[in-house]
Scaffold this active site. Structure first.
Site, mmCIF file in Angstrom:
data_model
loop_
_atom_site.group_PDB
_atom_site.id
_atom_site.type_symbol
_atom_site.label_atom_id
_atom_site.label_comp_id
_atom_site.label_asym_id
_atom_site.label_seq_id
_atom_site.Cartn_x
_atom_site.Cartn_y
_atom_site.Cartn_z
ATOM 1 N N LYS A 162 0.822 -1.212 0.000
ATOM 2 C CA LYS A 162 0.000 0.000 0.000
ATOM 3 C C LYS A 162 0.857 1.264 0.000
ATOM 4 O O LYS A 162 0.547 2.238 -0.696
ATOM 5 C CB LYS A 162 -0.959 -0.016 1.192
ATOM 6 C CG LYS A 162 -1.988 -1.137 1.088
ATOM 7 C CD LYS A 162 -3.076 -1.016 2.118
ATOM 8 C CE LYS A 162 -4.048 -2.191 2.040
ATOM 9 N NZ LYS A 162 -4.678 -2.367 0.723
ATOM 10 N N GLU A 252 -9.218 -4.717 -1.568
ATOM 11 C CA GLU A 252 -8.755 -6.081 -1.851
ATOM 12 C C GLU A 252 -9.437 -6.958 -0.812
ATOM 13 O O GLU A 252 -9.052 -6.968 0.352
ATOM 14 C CB GLU A 252 -7.225 -6.147 -1.776
ATOM 15 C CG GLU A 252 -6.624 -7.338 -2.515
ATOM 16 C CD GLU A 252 -6.641 -8.608 -1.677
ATOM 17 O OE1 GLU A 252 -7.559 -9.443 -1.898
ATOM 18 O OE2 GLU A 252 -5.772 -8.767 -0.822
ATOM 19 N N CYS A 286 -5.820 -14.908 1.028
ATOM 20 C CA CYS A 286 -7.100 -14.529 0.408
ATOM 21 C C CYS A 286 -7.305 -15.177 -0.957
ATOM 22 O O CYS A 286 -8.438 -15.407 -1.375
ATOM 23 C CB CYS A 286 -7.205 -13.015 0.294
ATOM 24 S SG CYS A 286 -5.834 -12.240 -0.572
ATOM 25 N N GLU A 464 -3.871 -3.696 -6.870
ATOM 26 C CA GLU A 464 -2.602 -3.401 -6.221
ATOM 27 C C GLU A 464 -1.487 -3.992 -7.079
ATOM 28 O O GLU A 464 -1.678 -4.991 -7.764
ATOM 29 C CB GLU A 464 -2.571 -3.964 -4.798
ATOM 30 C CG GLU A 464 -3.600 -3.276 -3.912
ATOM 31 C CD GLU A 464 -3.421 -3.547 -2.435
ATOM 32 O OE1 GLU A 464 -3.194 -2.581 -1.702
ATOM 33 O OE2 GLU A 464 -3.521 -4.719 -2.024
#
Length: 490
Positions: A162, A252, A286, A464
């Site tokens: 990030k 996300e 994830c 991202e």
């Protein structure tokens, strides 16, 4: 006293005390040890962080592109020098095996920072001719102050994913790590300061998402929020961010990704891929491919290969270099995973292995859940439809390509998908039909710095990594220049 003592907020290039005195504990999930007491930010603290970031951002954006690039590359060097030290802290805080954190977490985070540091001098606008006497030029300008809200499974990597594009584009970032795993984000703030980042350009405010996260999403001084976490929370973050000051967002979110094995696949390779797609990081990824679709004729063979590989898992103390499967991140999360496992047992799925907490000896002190495989699963089962975020594989059989594509897409998620086949024509044909933002052919899980990652449907908004992410941390200013005469109609 805890091992790491009291952890403060990091604002304006230094550690500072929270104004309200609230704290929470960082706990080692391998044994229940309290690692640190961490201060929780108040609304006043977030205001301080935003003011500091706004001031620092002006200094940062005014620096030359090459100067900014050199500072971020210096941070990359420090991260790599301290890889093992940071990995050890990440292991204590998350329970992830040292064999993983030393090879992946800091390494891949540093790779992303290096990638964006190299791109800084290439941030440029366009010149658009209109006629002989007039042209337009565009400028890519930073958004200003942005917020990052991290998840607990890859704490420092997410903080880098990030902050790297945000800082590269000339913004300042206020980062809130998950309250479950906050320690390495604070170390990253120290490293940025040591590398020469101006004070205020990377601040860390710790605390709960419900309180500190909402302070960030509501704050009028923040231009964008980038969030990683679950779908339910993501929807709240997005609503707050847009409802307050129409902030830009990157989300996300979760996944329930399909891994499709075709009848021509090398079953050993397919089993290896399925293992990595379900049990790496104790299943807390994830993008995991937790819905494993296997041709009905090959189901028994595939199950045997999976069981053979599960026996090779080295569950143990995560600080032991030989361990490749540690505890879950917290005792609360362990209880959530165990509830899903009970649901699987009660729904009629056949349990091949695992299905319980590991309580032998020292493991009883930790949040350990055995690697679990269910087979004969059906699409409507809770374990097949809901994201578990733990070491639980669901095997489903199918008869035809058309059927498996339809079933793979029958989900509200769309984060990842993959196929295993020796027929590349089929591989591309199927991948093009799968509704997922990240897809793999004959592999699983790698997310290089150059690769945009993000989801379809309810698995996210935006991306991202990759070139396009850098663009989304800037805003375009169009400027028309007239060199000739100006004619007014009045």
């Amino acid at each position: 006293m805890s091992r790491f003592g009291l952890q403060k907020l990091y604002i304006n290039g230094a550690y500072v005390d929270s104004t309200d005195g609230k704290t929470f504990n960082a706990v080692n999930p391998a044994n229940g040890e309290v690692l640190a007491e961490i201060q929780s930010a108040s609304a006043e603290d977030v205001n301080r962080a935003v003011a500091s970031a706004a001031s620092g951002q002006k200094v940062w954006a005014a620096m030359t592109a090459m100067a900014r690039s050199r500072i971020l590359r210096r941070a990359v060097d420090i991260l790599r020098e301290r890889n093992d030290e940071l990995a050890a802290l990440e292991t204590l805080d998350t329970g992830k095996a040292m064999s993983e954190t030393t090879a992946v977490d800091i390494v891949t985070g540093a790779d992303v920072l290096e990638y964006y540091a190299g791109l800084i001098p290439s941030i440029e606008g366009q010149q658009i001719p209109l006629r002989d006497t007039s042209f337009v030029y565009t400028r890519r300008e930073p958004l200003g102050v942005v917020a990052g809200i991290g998840a607990w499974n890859y704490p420092i990597q997410i903080a880098l994913w990030k902050s790297a594009p945000a800082l590269a584009a000339g913004n300042a970032m206020i980062f809130k790590p998950s309250e479950v795993t906050s320690l390495t984000a604070l170390k990253l703030a120290e490293i940025y300061t040591e590398a020469g980042l101006p004070d205020g350009v990377f601040n860390v405010v710790t605390g709960s998402g419900a309180e500190v996260g909402q302070y960030l999403t509501d704050h009028p001084g923040i231009a964008k929020v980038s969030f990683t976490g679950g779908v339910k929370t993501g929807k709240k973050v997005m609503a707050n961010a847009s409802g307050s000051t129409l902030k830009e967002v990157t989300m996300e979110l979760g996944g329930k990704s399909p891994l499709i094995i075709f009848d021509d696949a090398d079953l050993d390779r397919a089993a290896d891929i399925a293992m990595m797609a379900n049990f790496y990081s104790s299943g807390q990824v994830c993008t995991n491919g937790t819905r494993v679709f296997v041709p009905a004729a090959l189901q028994a063979q595939f199950e045997a290969k999976i069981l053979e590989r599960v026996k090779r898992i080295r569950l143990g103390d995560p600080t032991d270099p030989q361990t490749n499967f540690g505890p879950l991140v917290s005792f609360a999360h362990m209880e959530s995973v165990l509830r899903f496992i009970e649901s699987g047992k009660n729904s009629g799925a056949r349990l091949l292995c695992g299905g319980e907490r590991v309580t032998e000896g020292e493991f009883a002190k930790g949040a350990y859940v055995a690697p679990t495989v269910f087979t004969d699963c059906r699409d409507e089962m809770e374990i097949v439809r809901e994201e578990i975020f733990g070491p639980v594989m669901s095997i489903l059989s199918y008869q035809s390509e058309e059927e498996v594509v339809r079933r793979a897409n029958d989900t509200t998620f769309g984060l990842a998908a993959g196929v295993v086949t020796n027929d590349l024509t089929r591989a591309h044909r199927v991948i093009h039909q799968l509704e997922a933002g990240i897809c793999w052919i004959n592999t699983w899980g790698e997310s290089a710095a150059e690769m945009p990652v993000g989801g379809y449907k309810q698995s996210g908004v935006g991306r991202e990594n990759g070139l396009m992410t850098l663009e989304h941390y800037t805003q375009i200013k169009s400027v028309q220049v007239e060199l000739g005469e100006y004619a007014s109609v009045f």
